[in-house]
Scaffold this motif. Sequence first.
Motif, PDB file in Angstrom:
ATOM      1  N   GLU A 248      82.197  29.218 -12.858  1.00  0.00           N
ATOM      2  CA  GLU A 248      81.739  30.577 -13.147  1.00  0.00           C
ATOM      3  C   GLU A 248      80.550  30.513 -14.114  1.00  0.00           C
ATOM      4  N   GLY A 249      79.497  31.240 -13.785  1.00  0.00           N
ATOM      5  CA  GLY A 249      78.307  31.242 -14.621  1.00  0.00           C
ATOM      6  C   GLY A 249      78.136  32.555 -15.372  1.00  0.00           C
ATOM      7  N   ARG A 250      77.917  32.426 -16.680  1.00  0.00           N
ATOM      8  CA  ARG A 250      77.656  33.602 -17.507  1.00  0.00           C
ATOM      9  C   ARG A 250      76.576  33.266 -18.528  1.00  0.00           C
ATOM     10  N   GLU A 251      75.562  34.114 -18.546  1.00  0.00           N
ATOM     11  CA  GLU A 251      74.468  33.947 -19.502  1.00  0.00           C
ATOM     12  C   GLU A 251      73.891  32.540 -19.441  1.00  0.00           C
ATOM     13  N   GLY A 252      73.736  32.045 -18.235  1.00  0.00           N
ATOM     14  CA  GLY A 252      73.120  30.747 -18.037  1.00  0.00           C
ATOM     15  C   GLY A 252      74.019  29.556 -18.309  1.00  0.00           C
ATOM     16  N   LYS A 253      75.301  29.784 -18.625  1.00  0.00           N
ATOM     17  CA  LYS A 253      76.226  28.702 -18.910  1.00  0.00           C
ATOM     18  C   LYS A 253      77.329  28.662 -17.855  1.00  0.00           C
ATOM     19  N   LEU A 254      77.736  27.455 -17.503  1.00  0.00           N
ATOM     20  CA  LEU A 254      78.762  27.271 -16.489  1.00  0.00           C
ATOM     21  C   LEU A 254      80.094  26.897 -17.137  1.00  0.00           C
ATOM     22  N   SER A 255      81.166  27.446 -16.585  1.00  0.00           N
ATOM     23  CA  SER A 255      82.516  27.147 -17.077  1.00  0.00           C
ATOM     24  C   SER A 255      83.441  26.888 -15.906  1.00  0.00           C
ATOM     25  N   PHE A 256      84.465  26.071 -16.157  1.00  0.00           N
ATOM     26  CA  PHE A 256      85.549  25.888 -15.197  1.00  0.00           C
ATOM     27  C   PHE A 256      86.610  26.932 -15.505  1.00  0.00           C
ATOM     28  N   VAL A 257      86.972  27.741 -14.501  1.00  0.00           N
ATOM     29  CA  VAL A 257      87.927  28.828 -14.686  1.00  0.00           C
ATOM     30  C   VAL A 257      89.097  28.617 -13.731  1.00  0.00           C
ATOM     31  N   ALA A 258      90.319  28.724 -14.259  1.00  0.00           N
ATOM     32  CA  ALA A 258      91.515  28.494 -13.441  1.00  0.00           C
ATOM     33  C   ALA A 258      92.705  29.196 -14.060  1.00  0.00           C
ATOM     34  N   GLU A 259      93.864  28.984 -13.444  1.00  0.00           N
ATOM     35  CA  GLU A 259      95.129  29.514 -13.954  1.00  0.00           C
ATOM     36  C   GLU A 259      95.063  31.031 -14.163  1.00  0.00           C
ATOM     37  N   SER A 270      77.371  19.124 -17.893  1.00  0.00           N
ATOM     38  CA  SER A 270      77.559  17.676 -17.821  1.00  0.00           C
ATOM     39  C   SER A 270      77.730  17.146 -16.403  1.00  0.00           C
ATOM     40  N   PHE A 271      77.995  18.028 -15.444  1.00  0.00           N
ATOM     41  CA  PHE A 271      78.196  17.600 -14.071  1.00  0.00           C
ATOM     42  C   PHE A 271      77.007  17.973 -13.201  1.00  0.00           C
ATOM     43  N   ASP A 272      76.675  17.090 -12.265  1.00  0.00           N
ATOM     44  CA  ASP A 272      75.631  17.381 -11.294  1.00  0.00           C
ATOM     45  C   ASP A 272      76.158  18.293 -10.188  1.00  0.00           C
ATOM     46  N   ALA A 273      75.255  19.006  -9.566  1.00  0.00           N
ATOM     47  CA  ALA A 273      75.524  19.721  -8.315  1.00  0.00           C
ATOM     48  C   ALA A 273      76.705  20.675  -8.407  1.00  0.00           C
ATOM     49  N   ILE A 274      76.850  21.387  -9.508  1.00  0.00           N
ATOM     50  CA  ILE A 274      77.845  22.455  -9.578  1.00  0.00           C
ATOM     51  C   ILE A 274      77.109  23.775  -9.767  1.00  0.00           C
ATOM     52  N   HIS A 275      77.709  24.839  -9.253  1.00  0.00           N
ATOM     53  CA  HIS A 275      77.019  26.125  -9.289  1.00  0.00           C
ATOM     54  C   HIS A 275      78.025  27.257  -9.379  1.00  0.00           C
ATOM     55  N   ASP A 276      77.559  28.396  -9.749  1.00  0.00           N
ATOM     56  CA  ASP A 276      78.392  29.586  -9.902  1.00  0.00           C
ATOM     57  C   ASP A 276      79.114  29.900  -8.593  1.00  0.00           C
ATOM     58  N   ALA A 354      87.999  13.764 -18.007  1.00  0.00           N
ATOM     59  CA  ALA A 354      88.424  14.475 -16.796  1.00  0.00           C
ATOM     60  C   ALA A 354      87.475  14.216 -15.630  1.00  0.00           C
ATOM     61  N   HIS A 355      87.938  14.545 -14.434  1.00  0.00           N
ATOM     62  CA  HIS A 355      87.140  14.401 -13.210  1.00  0.00           C
ATOM     63  C   HIS A 355      87.071  15.765 -12.518  1.00  0.00           C
ATOM     64  N   LEU A 356      85.984  15.989 -11.808  1.00  0.00           N
ATOM     65  CA  LEU A 356      85.807  17.234 -11.073  1.00  0.00           C
ATOM     66  C   LEU A 356      85.535  16.883  -9.613  1.00  0.00           C
ATOM     67  N   PHE A 357      86.311  17.496  -8.714  1.00  0.00           N
ATOM     68  CA  PHE A 357      86.191  17.211  -7.294  1.00  0.00           C
ATOM     69  C   PHE A 357      85.822  18.476  -6.533  1.00  0.00           C
ATOM     70  N   ASP A 358      85.029  18.314  -5.490  1.00  0.00           N
ATOM     71  CA  ASP A 358      84.709  19.439  -4.622  1.00  0.00           C
ATOM     72  C   ASP A 358      85.974  19.850  -3.872  1.00  0.00           C
ATOM     73  N   ALA A 359      86.312  21.128  -3.899  1.00  0.00           N
ATOM     74  CA  ALA A 359      87.563  21.594  -3.306  1.00  0.00           C
ATOM     75  C   ALA A 359      87.585  21.415  -1.795  1.00  0.00           C
ATOM     76  N   GLU A 360      86.431  21.469  -1.132  1.00  0.00           N
ATOM     77  CA  GLU A 360      86.384  21.366   0.325  1.00  0.00           C
ATOM     78  C   GLU A 360      86.371  19.922   0.801  1.00  0.00           C
ATOM     79  N   THR A 361      85.519  19.105   0.216  1.00  0.00           N
ATOM     80  CA  THR A 361      85.368  17.720   0.688  1.00  0.00           C
ATOM     81  C   THR A 361      86.279  16.737  -0.044  1.00  0.00           C
ATOM     82  N   GLY A 362      86.730  17.090  -1.239  1.00  0.00           N
ATOM     83  CA  GLY A 362      87.529  16.188  -2.047  1.00  0.00           C
ATOM     84  C   GLY A 362      86.713  15.130  -2.752  1.00  0.00           C
ATOM     85  N   GLN A 363      85.399  15.123  -2.570  1.00  0.00           N
ATOM     86  CA  GLN A 363      84.552  14.106  -3.177  1.00  0.00           C
ATOM     87  C   GLN A 363      84.340  14.372  -4.664  1.00  0.00           C
TER      88      GLN A 363
END
Length: 372
Positions: A248-259, A270-276, A354-363
Amino acid sequence: MASVTFDYVTKIYSNGHLAVDRASFTVADGELMVLVGPSGCGKSTTLRMLAGLESVTQGMISIDDVVVNEIPPKDRDVAMVFQNYALYPHMTVFNNMAFGLKLRKYSKAEIKSRVGQAAEILGITDILDRKPKQLSGGQQQRVAVGRAIVRKPKVFLFDEPLSNLDAKLRVQMRTELARLHRELNATMVYVTHDQTEAMTLGDRIVVMNEGTIQQIDAPVTLYHQPQNRFVAGFIGSPAMNFIDGHIEGREGKLSFVAEKRELCIAMSNSFDAIHDGQSVVLGVRPENLPLVAEISSKDNNGVVEAEIILEEHLGAESHVYGKTASTTLMARVNGTSNYGVSRQVWFRPDMDQAHLFDAETGQLLSRKNNEE
């Protein structure tokens, strides 16, 4: 010894089942390579194709640059240790170990020398006159390995040789096999479904799933740098925790949102290729998921609330399971935990580990600093 090369090797059975799909890897001279994966992943089929017990549908298998696809098993200069040991019940240990050499017309002196050397290495010189029914499981396993050693093959093949042993004996025999590999400096290909066995034995590990190679790396690399969610979840005991969420992107910053929005962690770019709006999965190993018993309102960023549902006390460490809004997480803590079932706690994922994986590809979504 020898090197082994699989070059886009495929196995398709007559019923159309694709058992192995374009497997490519090289086992270096003197290396112990472990094939690991769940039941039905194609690891034993891969080993059996190397042994010549299964035909190759496509691709090439080479031993020391010699393509062996059409060479009969007896002429490939490999020795295989099976899961059930396959000892002759009416023969003594000596004759079981010597049988293959007798078929090859070795002299009695050479046979006695080779069996004696192998028995000395394996610590079974005092049971050479016994028959298999008089042996323990561990002793039978040693005899089966000894039968392979006396052959002095180019390549040793092991098909889940420890699976019939109890837990304590498996640990002991893992140590023995590791020592044997060092002493013989032999090329070995070892198949197991036990990832702990793979991690402790292998110089490198081939992780397979549904006939496809997922990753080939050293054990430590597989643990800390899994290339996809399957490898991350399969390698490591206890298993990695996974949390489904999105970016989720807010004010130019990206966050991981869950639960259900209870967990919000700044990504710090810190991660490449992530987007809102991107669906992702956060992976955290149990040792990188600290528990917080009390928390203030100003310190509630990056934590997720949970109710403890189980504590497993293992002596030197404890495994604490907590039910969150969407999943169950498990933390590994030192010593004996005493939080108590039904207690409210908070998990704080260590994002540096921690690790971050693409939900669709699992990569795996790589970190920017990994490519600098």
